[in-house]
Design an enzyme around this catalytic site. Structure first.
Site, mmCIF file in Angstrom:
data_model
loop_
_atom_site.group_PDB
_atom_site.id
_atom_site.type_symbol
_atom_site.label_atom_id
_atom_site.label_comp_id
_atom_site.label_asym_id
_atom_site.label_seq_id
_atom_site.Cartn_x
_atom_site.Cartn_y
_atom_site.Cartn_z
ATOM 1 N N ASP A 36 -7.801 2.649 -8.771
ATOM 2 C CA ASP A 36 -7.162 3.221 -7.585
ATOM 3 C C ASP A 36 -7.748 4.621 -7.341
ATOM 4 O O ASP A 36 -7.935 5.394 -8.276
ATOM 5 C CB ASP A 36 -5.648 3.297 -7.809
ATOM 6 C CG ASP A 36 -4.885 3.499 -6.515
ATOM 7 O OD1 ASP A 36 -4.126 2.585 -6.126
ATOM 8 O OD2 ASP A 36 -5.030 4.576 -5.889
ATOM 9 N N ASN A 91 3.804 -4.088 -4.384
ATOM 10 C CA ASN A 91 4.542 -3.558 -3.239
ATOM 11 C C ASN A 91 4.407 -4.551 -2.091
ATOM 12 O O ASN A 91 3.300 -4.977 -1.756
ATOM 13 C CB ASN A 91 3.986 -2.193 -2.832
ATOM 14 C CG ASN A 91 4.240 -1.127 -3.882
ATOM 15 O OD1 ASN A 91 5.263 -1.148 -4.559
ATOM 16 N ND2 ASN A 91 3.312 -0.195 -4.031
ATOM 17 N N GLY A 97 6.536 0.460 0.097
ATOM 18 C CA GLY A 97 5.397 1.284 -0.293
ATOM 19 C C GLY A 97 4.056 0.625 -0.082
ATOM 20 O O GLY A 97 3.022 1.188 -0.474
ATOM 21 N N GLN A 98 4.026 -0.569 0.527
ATOM 22 C CA GLN A 98 2.733 -1.222 0.748
ATOM 23 C C GLN A 98 2.006 -0.530 1.902
ATOM 24 O O GLN A 98 2.560 -0.370 2.992
ATOM 25 C CB GLN A 98 2.904 -2.717 1.061
ATOM 26 C CG GLN A 98 1.566 -3.450 1.133
ATOM 27 C CD GLN A 98 1.704 -4.964 1.337
ATOM 28 O OE1 GLN A 98 2.808 -5.465 1.563
ATOM 29 N NE2 GLN A 98 0.592 -5.662 1.273
ATOM 30 N N SER A 99 0.775 -0.108 1.642
ATOM 31 C CA SER A 99 -0.023 0.570 2.672
ATOM 32 C C SER A 99 -1.291 -0.201 3.011
ATOM 33 O O SER A 99 -1.892 0.036 4.053
ATOM 34 C CB SER A 99 -0.385 1.990 2.218
ATOM 35 O OG SER A 99 -1.130 1.953 1.022
ATOM 36 N N HIS A 104 -2.523 -7.001 -3.568
ATOM 37 C CA HIS A 104 -3.096 -6.266 -4.706
ATOM 38 C C HIS A 104 -2.009 -6.023 -5.735
ATOM 39 O O HIS A 104 -0.881 -5.689 -5.393
ATOM 40 C CB HIS A 104 -3.746 -4.945 -4.269
ATOM 41 C CG HIS A 104 -2.864 -4.073 -3.432
ATOM 42 N ND1 HIS A 104 -2.628 -4.323 -2.101
ATOM 43 C CD2 HIS A 104 -2.146 -2.968 -3.741
ATOM 44 C CE1 HIS A 104 -1.812 -3.397 -1.615
ATOM 45 N NE2 HIS A 104 -1.491 -2.571 -2.595
ATOM 46 N N LEU A 105 -2.380 -6.212 -6.973
ATOM 47 C CA LEU A 105 -1.469 -6.024 -8.098
ATOM 48 C C LEU A 105 -1.866 -4.718 -8.781
ATOM 49 O O LEU A 105 -3.000 -4.574 -9.253
ATOM 50 C CB LEU A 105 -1.625 -7.217 -9.054
ATOM 51 C CG LEU A 105 -0.759 -7.266 -10.296
ATOM 52 C CD1 LEU A 105 0.723 -7.169 -9.971
ATOM 53 C CD2 LEU A 105 -1.034 -8.566 -11.061
ATOM 54 N N HIS A 106 -0.937 -3.753 -8.783
ATOM 55 C CA HIS A 106 -1.195 -2.487 -9.470
ATOM 56 C C HIS A 106 -1.018 -2.702 -10.979
ATOM 57 O O HIS A 106 0.017 -3.249 -11.410
ATOM 58 C CB HIS A 106 -0.186 -1.421 -9.051
ATOM 59 C CG HIS A 106 -0.255 -0.985 -7.620
ATOM 60 N ND1 HIS A 106 -0.832 0.211 -7.222
ATOM 61 C CD2 HIS A 106 0.201 -1.565 -6.484
ATOM 62 C CE1 HIS A 106 -0.716 0.344 -5.901
ATOM 63 N NE2 HIS A 106 -0.087 -0.718 -5.430
HETATM 64 P P1 AMP Z 1 -0.017 0.035 -1.792
HETATM 65 O O1 AMP Z 1 0.555 1.354 -1.377
HETATM 66 O O2 AMP Z 1 0.818 -0.738 -2.769
HETATM 67 O O3 AMP Z 1 -0.422 -0.788 -0.590
HETATM 68 O O4 AMP Z 1 -1.339 0.357 -2.600
HETATM 69 C C1 AMP Z 1 -2.546 0.674 -1.998
HETATM 70 C C2 AMP Z 1 -3.335 1.485 -2.982
HETATM 71 O O5 AMP Z 1 -4.675 1.498 -2.577
HETATM 72 C C3 AMP Z 1 -2.876 2.952 -3.082
HETATM 73 O O6 AMP Z 1 -2.434 3.214 -4.407
HETATM 74 C C4 AMP Z 1 -4.135 3.733 -2.721
HETATM 75 O O7 AMP Z 1 -4.287 4.899 -3.493
HETATM 76 C C5 AMP Z 1 -5.240 2.712 -2.993
HETATM 77 N N1 AMP Z 1 -6.456 2.890 -2.247
HETATM 78 C C6 AMP Z 1 -6.598 3.177 -0.929
HETATM 79 N N2 AMP Z 1 -7.899 3.210 -0.589
HETATM 80 C C7 AMP Z 1 -8.607 2.915 -1.725
HETATM 81 C C8 AMP Z 1 -9.996 2.790 -2.033
HETATM 82 N N3 AMP Z 1 -10.940 2.975 -1.102
HETATM 83 N N4 AMP Z 1 -10.350 2.496 -3.313
HETATM 84 C C9 AMP Z 1 -9.397 2.329 -4.263
HETATM 85 N N5 AMP Z 1 -8.083 2.416 -4.025
HETATM 86 C C10 AMP Z 1 -7.680 2.710 -2.772
#
Ligand code: AMP
Length: 118
Positions: A36, A91, A97-99, A104-106
Site C-alpha cells: 500500500d 472495506n 472506507g472503500q476508496s 482488494h484484501l488489506h
Molecule cells: P480502500 O480504502 O479499502 O479502498 O483501500 C485502498 C487502498 O489503496 C488505500 O489504503 C490506499 O492507500 C491504497 N492505494 C491507493 N493508490 C495506490 C497505489 N497507486 N499503489 C498502492 N496502493 C494504493
C-alpha cells in the site's frame, strides 16, 4: 479462473496490467499483491484479484474460487513477511472506507492491532 478482465479507468486494473508501477510482493495467475502506498502498519499489502469486480461480495458471486485464492494469497504474503498474527480487511462501500472499487484484501501486520477498528 485466471483471466484478466479489466475495467477502464480502474487504478488497480492498471497496476495488475503493469501500466502503473506497484511494489509487487506476490503475483500468480489469480492475484497480484503489492504494498500500500500509504501504509498504516509495518506490513500493509493489498491482495487484488486480476479479474475486476467492484468489491469482495461481487468477486464471490463471479468466482467463489477466486475469493478463496485471495485469502490463500494473503496468508502466503503474511508468511513471506514473517507474520504469524495479522489482520485481513475488506472495506466494502464508501462509508466503510472503500476508496478503490476493485476488490482488494488489506493484509496488515507488524504491530498490535486495536479493536474495534475506527
Ligand atoms: P480502500 O480504502 O479499502 O479502498 O483501500 C485502498 C487502498 O489503496 C488505500 O489504503 C490506499 O492507500 C491504497 N492505494 C491507493 N493508490 C495506490 C497505489 N497507486 N499503489 C498502492 N496502493 C494504493
Amino acid at each position: 479462473m485466471s483471466t484478466t478482465i479489466a475495467s477502464e479507468d480502474c487504478l488497480f486494473c492498471k497496476i495488475v496490467a503493469g501500466e502503473i508501477p506497484g511494489d509487487v510482493v506476490l503475483s500468480n495467475g489469480d492475484v497480484v499483491a503489492f504494498r500500500d502506498v500509504n501504509p498504516v502498519a509495518p506490513t500493509h499489502v493489498l491482495v487484488v484479484p486480476r479479474r475486476h469486480a467492484p468489491d469482495a461480495a461481487a468477486t464471490v458471486t463471479d468466482d467463489p474460487a477466486l475469493a478463496a485464492a485471495l485469502v490463500s494469497a494473503a496468508a502466503e504474503v503474511a508468511r513471506g513477511e514473517g507474520l504469524t498474527d495479522y489482520r485481513l480487511v475488506l472495506n466494502t462501500g464508501a462509508d466503510a472506507g472503500q476508496s478503490v472499487f476493485h476488490t482488494h484484501l488489506h493484509v496488515l501486520g507488524g504491530r498490535t492491532m486495536a479493536w474495534p477498528p475506527g
